[in-house]
Scaffold this active site. Sequence first.
Site, PDB file in Angstrom:
ATOM      1  CB  SER A 104     -54.124  34.352 -50.937  1.00 36.41           C
ATOM      2  OG  SER A 104     -54.647  33.820 -49.739  1.00 36.41           O
ATOM      3  CG  ASP A 155     -51.707  26.844 -63.192  1.00 37.99           C
ATOM      4  OD1 ASP A 155     -50.905  26.339 -62.370  1.00 37.99           O
ATOM      5  OD2 ASP A 155     -52.781  26.323 -63.503  1.00 37.99           O
ATOM      6  CB  VAL A 156     -46.626  27.299 -60.225  1.00 41.76           C
ATOM      7  CG1 VAL A 156     -46.455  28.694 -59.669  1.00 41.76           C
ATOM      8  CG2 VAL A 156     -47.529  26.442 -59.335  1.00 41.76           C
ATOM      9  CG  ASN A 182     -45.968  31.234 -51.068  1.00 39.90           C
ATOM     10  OD1 ASN A 182     -45.911  30.855 -49.896  1.00 39.90           O
ATOM     11  ND2 ASN A 182     -47.085  31.740 -51.590  1.00 39.90           N
ATOM     12  CE1 TYR A 230     -49.857  21.593 -48.306  1.00 42.51           C
ATOM     13  CE2 TYR A 230     -48.991  20.676 -46.277  1.00 42.51           C
ATOM     14  CZ  TYR A 230     -49.198  21.762 -47.112  1.00 42.51           C
ATOM     15  OH  TYR A 230     -48.730  23.009 -46.738  1.00 42.51           O
ATOM     16  CD  GLU A 272     -54.885  30.837 -37.574  1.00 37.94           C
ATOM     17  OE1 GLU A 272     -55.848  30.668 -38.333  1.00 37.94           O
ATOM     18  OE2 GLU A 272     -54.623  30.062 -36.623  1.00 37.94           O
ATOM     19  CB  THR A 273     -53.185  31.659 -44.991  1.00 38.44           C
ATOM     20  OG1 THR A 273     -53.288  30.261 -45.250  1.00 38.44           O
ATOM     21  CG2 THR A 273     -51.819  31.991 -44.430  1.00 38.44           C
ATOM     22  N   PRO A 274     -56.096  31.923 -45.723  1.00 40.28           N
ATOM     23  CG  PRO A 274     -56.892  33.558 -47.182  1.00 40.28           C
ATOM     24  CD  PRO A 274     -55.679  33.165 -46.397  1.00 40.28           C
TER      25      PRO A 274
HETATM   26  P1  NAI Z   1     -53.290  30.544 -49.497  1.00 42.68           P
HETATM   27  O1  NAI Z   1     -54.342  29.626 -49.973  1.00 42.68           O
HETATM   28  O2  NAI Z   1     -53.652  31.663 -48.589  1.00 42.68           O
HETATM   29  O3  NAI Z   1     -52.512  31.168 -50.745  1.00 42.68           O
HETATM   30  C1  NAI Z   1     -52.041  30.359 -51.789  1.00 42.68           C
HETATM   31  C2  NAI Z   1     -52.019  31.165 -53.066  1.00 42.68           C
HETATM   32  O4  NAI Z   1     -51.469  30.320 -54.079  1.00 42.68           O
HETATM   33  C3  NAI Z   1     -53.420  31.578 -53.543  1.00 42.68           C
HETATM   34  O5  NAI Z   1     -53.436  32.940 -53.906  1.00 42.68           O
HETATM   35  C4  NAI Z   1     -53.666  30.702 -54.759  1.00 42.68           C
HETATM   36  O6  NAI Z   1     -54.463  31.327 -55.758  1.00 42.68           O
HETATM   37  C5  NAI Z   1     -52.246  30.461 -55.248  1.00 42.68           C
HETATM   38  N1  NAI Z   1     -52.116  29.260 -56.047  1.00 42.68           N
HETATM   39  C6  NAI Z   1     -52.637  28.024 -55.805  1.00 42.68           C
HETATM   40  N2  NAI Z   1     -52.330  27.205 -56.805  1.00 42.68           N
HETATM   41  C7  NAI Z   1     -51.607  27.915 -57.713  1.00 42.68           C
HETATM   42  C8  NAI Z   1     -51.024  27.624 -58.963  1.00 42.68           C
HETATM   43  N3  NAI Z   1     -51.159  26.411 -59.524  1.00 42.68           N
HETATM   44  N4  NAI Z   1     -50.330  28.580 -59.584  1.00 42.68           N
HETATM   45  C9  NAI Z   1     -50.216  29.819 -59.055  1.00 42.68           C
HETATM   46  N5  NAI Z   1     -50.791  30.175 -57.891  1.00 42.68           N
HETATM   47  C10 NAI Z   1     -51.468  29.231 -57.224  1.00 42.68           C
HETATM   48  O7  NAI Z   1     -52.177  29.590 -48.849  1.00 42.68           O
HETATM   49  P2  NAI Z   1     -50.981  29.873 -47.834  1.00 42.68           P
HETATM   50  O8  NAI Z   1     -51.377  29.324 -46.532  1.00 42.68           O
HETATM   51  O9  NAI Z   1     -50.514  31.254 -47.939  1.00 42.68           O
HETATM   52  O10 NAI Z   1     -49.882  28.881 -48.435  1.00 42.68           O
HETATM   53  C11 NAI Z   1     -48.713  29.313 -49.114  1.00 42.68           C
HETATM   54  C12 NAI Z   1     -47.713  28.190 -49.078  1.00 42.68           C
HETATM   55  O11 NAI Z   1     -47.374  27.913 -47.737  1.00 42.68           O
HETATM   56  C13 NAI Z   1     -48.208  26.879 -49.679  1.00 42.68           C
HETATM   57  O12 NAI Z   1     -47.172  26.262 -50.386  1.00 42.68           O
HETATM   58  C14 NAI Z   1     -48.586  26.071 -48.444  1.00 42.68           C
HETATM   59  O13 NAI Z   1     -48.519  24.691 -48.683  1.00 42.68           O
HETATM   60  C15 NAI Z   1     -47.504  26.526 -47.490  1.00 42.68           C
HETATM   61  N6  NAI Z   1     -47.809  26.301 -46.088  1.00 42.68           N
HETATM   62  C16 NAI Z   1     -48.882  26.927 -45.496  1.00 42.68           C
HETATM   63  C17 NAI Z   1     -49.149  26.693 -44.168  1.00 42.68           C
HETATM   64  C18 NAI Z   1     -50.291  27.332 -43.454  1.00 42.68           C
HETATM   65  O14 NAI Z   1     -50.549  26.972 -42.288  1.00 42.68           O
HETATM   66  N7  NAI Z   1     -51.000  28.293 -44.041  1.00 42.68           N
HETATM   67  C19 NAI Z   1     -48.323  25.771 -43.358  1.00 42.68           C
HETATM   68  C20 NAI Z   1     -47.235  25.179 -44.087  1.00 42.68           C
HETATM   69  C21 NAI Z   1     -46.990  25.452 -45.394  1.00 42.68           C
END
Ligand code: NAI
Length: 282
Positions: free
Chosen positions: A21, A68-69, A95, A160, A194-196
């Site tokens: 995702s 699962d990380v 990530n 967070y 903009e992500t889920p």
């Molecule tokens: P998302 O929710 O779209 O994707 C996260 C993915 O990580 C999902 O597929 C989920 O199943 C997976 N995931 C969650 N926990 C897990 C685990 N324990 N083991 C393996 N996979 C796991 O989130 P997004 O927005 O793409 O976030 C990615 C990274 O970017 C995260 O670290 C988030 O904190 C960081 N981030 C995101 C921002 C945003 O505005 N979307 C802003 C700043 C940082």
Amino acid sequence: MTKDLTQRLRDAPALVTGAASGIGLALATRLAEAGARVVLADRDGEGAERRAEALRRRGLSAVARRLDVCDREDFARAVREIEEREGSLEYLFNNAGIGVGGEARDFGPVEWDSVVDVNLGGVIHGVLAAYPGMVARGRGHLVNVASVAGLVPFPGEISYTASKWAVVGLTQTLRIEAAALGVNVTLVCPGKVETPIYETSRILGFDRDAVLALWPKGVTPERCAEEVLDAVLANRAIVVVTGTAKLLWWLERLSPGLVEAVGKLYLRRLRAHRLPGAGRRA
Ligand code: NAI
């Protein structure tokens, strides 16, 4: 991404966590498009498989791995599998991350542990799994995704923020340690993408829609991935994505007191949307 830089990714084994995702998926896609041999790891194994399959249908090199990380041993196994199959792991993108919104007074141990275990524990497990092999080979690149909430205080996202500040410290220190050992390390601090994550994250104590409406519109995950990969290939220490994030980071270095004042103003607006009866009872 220039042609020259794209050539450097050709056939490079790369592992992206949280790749089913959002930002992780965009990173995995861009890496595969640049010719890397990508493993899409996610605790959502079926989601990762669907995404990998879609990439393979485009003729790109992508396999899925349920991971699962938080599971240190399985993370090590996943890296070993790649090293055995491909001969090495050249890029690891730590990530995967989750968010839980709320103030410290709303949080119990579960809300603290779940976020710290994934966001910090997952990165530590990635370092434990991949760094020794990279050091032994004298090459490789670790990319840790923190957040602008790891560079400035962020009220209303207490666990967070704590987890991401720790990832920032870990990554910046590791970059110094790793440099003379031939291993590159890059820190990624996005603002809003903009992500889920904004639909799936729990928000405690506040009206979700009202909170999200306070935030500016973010960039697309594809735009974020493009900036990250440019920074990685240039071996930059840090990449801060979005104009708002860059402004906050600059303000924090210029005047932490000003950022504290901005944080208080933001919290006042946030608390206007506090749900009646919110707060953890002892
Ligand atoms: P998302 O929710 O779209 O994707 C996260 C993915 O990580 C999902 O597929 C989920 O199943 C997976 N995931 C969650 N926990 C897990 C685990 N324990 N083991 C393996 N996979 C796991 O989130 P997004 O927005 O793409 O976030 C990615 C990274 O970017 C995260 O670290 C988030 O904190 C960081 N981030 C995101 C921002 C945003 O505005 N979307 C802003 C700043 C940082």
